[in-house]
Design a protein around this motif. Structure first.
Motif, PDB file in Angstrom:
ATOM      1  N   LYS A 201       0.801  -1.086   0.088  1.00  0.00           N
ATOM      2  CA  LYS A 201      -0.121   0.067   0.072  1.00  0.00           C
ATOM      3  C   LYS A 201       0.764   1.153   0.028  1.00  0.00           C
ATOM      4  N   LYS A 205       3.243   3.893   2.964  1.00  0.00           N
ATOM      5  CA  LYS A 205       4.432   4.428   2.754  1.00  0.00           C
ATOM      6  C   LYS A 205       4.538   5.873   2.762  1.00  0.00           C
ATOM      7  N   GLY A 223       6.126  -3.027  -6.665  1.00  0.00           N
ATOM      8  CA  GLY A 223       5.130  -3.618  -5.664  1.00  0.00           C
ATOM      9  C   GLY A 223       3.688  -3.169  -6.074  1.00  0.00           C
ATOM     10  N   GLY A 224       2.705  -3.314  -5.185  1.00  0.00           N
ATOM     11  CA  GLY A 224       1.398  -3.120  -5.490  1.00  0.00           C
ATOM     12  C   GLY A 224       0.979  -1.778  -5.299  1.00  0.00           C
ATOM     13  N   PHE A 227       0.889   0.743  -8.556  1.00  0.00           N
ATOM     14  CA  PHE A 227      -0.398   0.860  -9.352  1.00  0.00           C
ATOM     15  C   PHE A 227      -1.248   2.180  -9.183  1.00  0.00           C
ATOM     16  N   PHE A 276      -5.724 -13.996  -7.980  1.00  0.00           N
ATOM     17  CA  PHE A 276      -4.777 -13.807  -7.039  1.00  0.00           C
ATOM     18  C   PHE A 276      -4.039 -15.190  -6.559  1.00  0.00           C
ATOM     19  N   GLY A 296      -1.971  -6.668 -11.851  1.00  0.00           N
ATOM     20  CA  GLY A 296      -0.556  -6.669 -11.734  1.00  0.00           C
ATOM     21  C   GLY A 296       0.021  -7.327 -10.680  1.00  0.00           C
ATOM     22  N   GLY A 321      10.220  -2.876   1.082  1.00  0.00           N
ATOM     23  CA  GLY A 321       8.886  -3.802   0.365  1.00  0.00           C
ATOM     24  C   GLY A 321       8.989  -4.458  -0.941  1.00  0.00           C
ATOM     25  N   PHE A 326       5.951 -11.903  -3.980  1.00  0.00           N
ATOM     26  CA  PHE A 326       7.004 -12.702  -3.693  1.00  0.00           C
ATOM     27  C   PHE A 326       6.905 -14.101  -3.079  1.00  0.00           C
ATOM     28  N   GLU A 327       5.647 -13.938  -2.477  1.00  0.00           N
ATOM     29  CA  GLU A 327       5.356 -15.394  -1.732  1.00  0.00           C
ATOM     30  C   GLU A 327       4.634 -16.507  -2.574  1.00  0.00           C
TER      31      GLU A 327
HETATM   32  P1  AMP Z   1       4.185  -4.309   2.998  1.00  0.00           P
HETATM   33  O1  AMP Z   1       3.987  -5.231   4.452  1.00  0.00           O
HETATM   34  O2  AMP Z   1       3.334  -3.127   2.623  1.00  0.00           O
HETATM   35  O3  AMP Z   1       5.718  -4.264   2.708  1.00  0.00           O
HETATM   36  O4  AMP Z   1       3.726  -5.210   1.685  1.00  0.00           O
HETATM   37  C1  AMP Z   1       3.880  -6.741   1.348  1.00  0.00           C
HETATM   38  C2  AMP Z   1       3.045  -7.329   0.708  1.00  0.00           C
HETATM   39  O5  AMP Z   1       2.923  -6.790  -0.548  1.00  0.00           O
HETATM   40  C3  AMP Z   1       3.482  -8.691   0.432  1.00  0.00           C
HETATM   41  O6  AMP Z   1       2.744  -9.760   1.060  1.00  0.00           O
HETATM   42  C4  AMP Z   1       3.199  -8.955  -1.250  1.00  0.00           C
HETATM   43  O7  AMP Z   1       2.559 -10.039  -1.438  1.00  0.00           O
HETATM   44  C5  AMP Z   1       2.483  -7.709  -1.215  1.00  0.00           C
HETATM   45  N1  AMP Z   1       2.454  -7.200  -2.759  1.00  0.00           N
HETATM   46  C6  AMP Z   1       3.525  -6.810  -3.572  1.00  0.00           C
HETATM   47  N2  AMP Z   1       3.221  -6.393  -4.633  1.00  0.00           N
HETATM   48  C7  AMP Z   1       1.839  -6.742  -4.852  1.00  0.00           C
HETATM   49  C8  AMP Z   1       1.131  -6.493  -5.990  1.00  0.00           C
HETATM   50  N3  AMP Z   1       1.486  -6.294  -7.385  1.00  0.00           N
HETATM   51  N4  AMP Z   1      -0.330  -6.694  -5.889  1.00  0.00           N
HETATM   52  C9  AMP Z   1      -0.752  -7.174  -4.454  1.00  0.00           C
HETATM   53  N5  AMP Z   1       0.052  -7.464  -3.418  1.00  0.00           N
HETATM   54  C10 AMP Z   1       1.280  -7.155  -3.478  1.00  0.00           C
END
Ligand code: AMP
Length: 414
Positions: A201, A205, A223-224, A227, A276, A296, A321, A326-327
């Motif tokens: 999110k 951040k 990362g997410g 977007f 997902f 994405g 982040g 990556f999981e």
């Molecule tokens: P954070 O705790 O904010 O660092 O977020 C980490 C999480 O973000 C991880 O569990 C990732 O799976 C998730 N993440 C990273 N990229 C994406 C994405 N493109 N869409 C959804 N979740 C994401």
């Protein structure tokens, strides 16, 4: 922050030394420790204190027992693992009250070089409220206090902040390492200074981006959270993660980076998936071609190339982040590639804790990083430019005081 008293500034022989560690380790349903990194990280301080002839009384929290004794969150498995790692008996002071007359008696019977571990400090409701009575009870067990729990430094609790009011204090080797590396990077970085931000999110951040914008030369976003930035730039992002209410903020942040002459680099292509989950249809598309029914979940090959080239130019690189989900194996490539680019960098490489740290562990490049923080929340708050209460509470080195005192007396004479 860099001027805190360290272990080298205190005498420990024959003293009761109360040490706050971060033993908040992950466990499976049977109570087996699944990752002992945090215990291992505490060994340098504990071993030093043993060598110095201290009586070492360790304390920590584990999980969220919410101020109630709960066997599920007992530190007993930690005491066992610690005994194995130290090759020495660790006396486990099991007690639902954490500190009691029995515990005090057992501490009194300790000899120089002995190590004991108190029960989970969060078994007491006063812990998270930083209440005086519990802080005093804890302090009554020691002559000196050492904070080596970087992971909880962003919290003001009885066992890491309250207790320091009543005892001479110092930071342990782990905290010293964390604040010296992160502190130096943030206060006097070698340039170019690059920040890589990812994760789910933007909202988590915002503070980090706003603070880093004043310090770094380049911000890479994956990362997410990328977007919402792409949407702010007018791209259609399909079913990708979006924080609709943060689009305006993302626009503002993009503008601010321009004003401050900070290079902002976003993905140019992404790996999109139907659902997902790992086993689903996926492929790589450029950001102006994201299908409306796909999401994405990772950065694409071109983005990996662009990010990696930029990372190689960095003299200080801070990462917080993951670049994708990556999981899931199919969407871990971007995160692993960034770990590799950092590993190949000749600059100072710092990985924030939490998810980024476990992603780097998984990638197999952890030994190539200058520093992997043991505290997710705490390192994030440092990146946000916030003072950490657990560190603020520790005494400053004596020399500053003497210097200041001399300075004052000269000023008075004049
Ligand atoms: P954070 O705790 O904010 O660092 O977020 C980490 C999480 O973000 C991880 O569990 C990732 O799976 C998730 N993440 C990273 N990229 C994406 C994405 N493109 N869409 C959804 N979740 C994401």
């Amino acid at each position: 922050m860099l001027n805190k008293k360290s272990l080298r500034d205190l005498e420990f022989k024959g003293k009761n030394v109360l040490v706050r560690c971060d033993f908040n380790v992950p466990m499976d349903d049977e109570g087996n420790i699944t990752d002992d990194t945090r215990i291992i990280s505490s060994l340098p301080t504990i071993n030093y204190l043993i060598e110095q002839g201290a009586k070492v009384i360790l304390m920590s929290h584990l999980g969220r027992p919410k101020g109630q004794p709960n066997k599920k969150y007992s530190l007993e498995p930690v005491a066992k693992r610690l005994s194995e790692l130290l090759n020495k008996e660790v006396l486990f002071l099991q007690d639902d009250e954490v500190v009691s007359n029995t515990v005090k008696k057992r501490v009194e019977a300790m000899e120089d070089g002995d190590v004991a571990l108190l029960e989970n400090t969060r078994f007491r409701k006063e812990e998270e409220k930083n209440e005086e009575n519990f802080s005093k009870e804890l302090a009554s067990l020691g002559d000196l206090y050492v904070n080596d729990a970087f992971g909880t430094s962003h919290r003001a609790h009885a066992s890491n902040v309250g207790v320091s009011t009543y005892l001479p204090s110092a930071v342990g080797f782990l905290v010293e390492k964390e604040i010296s590396i992160m502190g130096k990077a943030l206060e006097e970085p070698e340039r170019p200074f690059i920040a890589i931000l990812g994760g789910a999110k933007v909202s988590d951040k915002i503070g980090v981006i706003e603070n880093l914008m004043n310090i770094v030369d380049t911000i890479i976003v994956g990362g997410g959270m990328a977007f919402t930035f792409l949407k702010a730039q007018g791209y259609e992002i399909g079913k990708s993660l979006l924080e609709e209410d943060k689009i305006g903020l993302a626009k503002e942040l993009i503008e601010k980076t321009k004003e401050k002459n900070v290079k902002l680099i976003l993905p140019v292509d992404v790996v999109v998936a139907k659902e997902f989950k790992n086993d689903t249809e996926f492929n790589t598309v450029s950001i102006d071609n994201i299908p409306s029914d796909m999401m994405g979940l990772d950065i694409g090959e071109e983005t990996i190339k662009a990010f990696s080239e930029e990372i190689k130019k960095g003299k200080t690189i801070v990462w917080n982040g993951p670049m994708g989900v990556f999981e899931m194996e199919n969407f871990a490539k971007g995160t692993i590639a960034i770990a590799q680019a950092m590993a190949e960098s000749e600059g100072t490489t710092i990985v924030g804790g939490g998810d980024s740290a476990s992603a780097v562990e998984r990638s197999g490049y952890s030994h190539k990083m200058t520093h992997i923080s043991t505290g997710g929340g705490a390192s994030l708050e440092l990146l946000e430019g916030k003072a950490l209460p657990g560190i603020v509470a520790i005494s400053e080195k004596q020399c500053t005081t003497i210097y200041n005192a001399q300075f004052t007396s000269i000023a008075l004479l004049e």
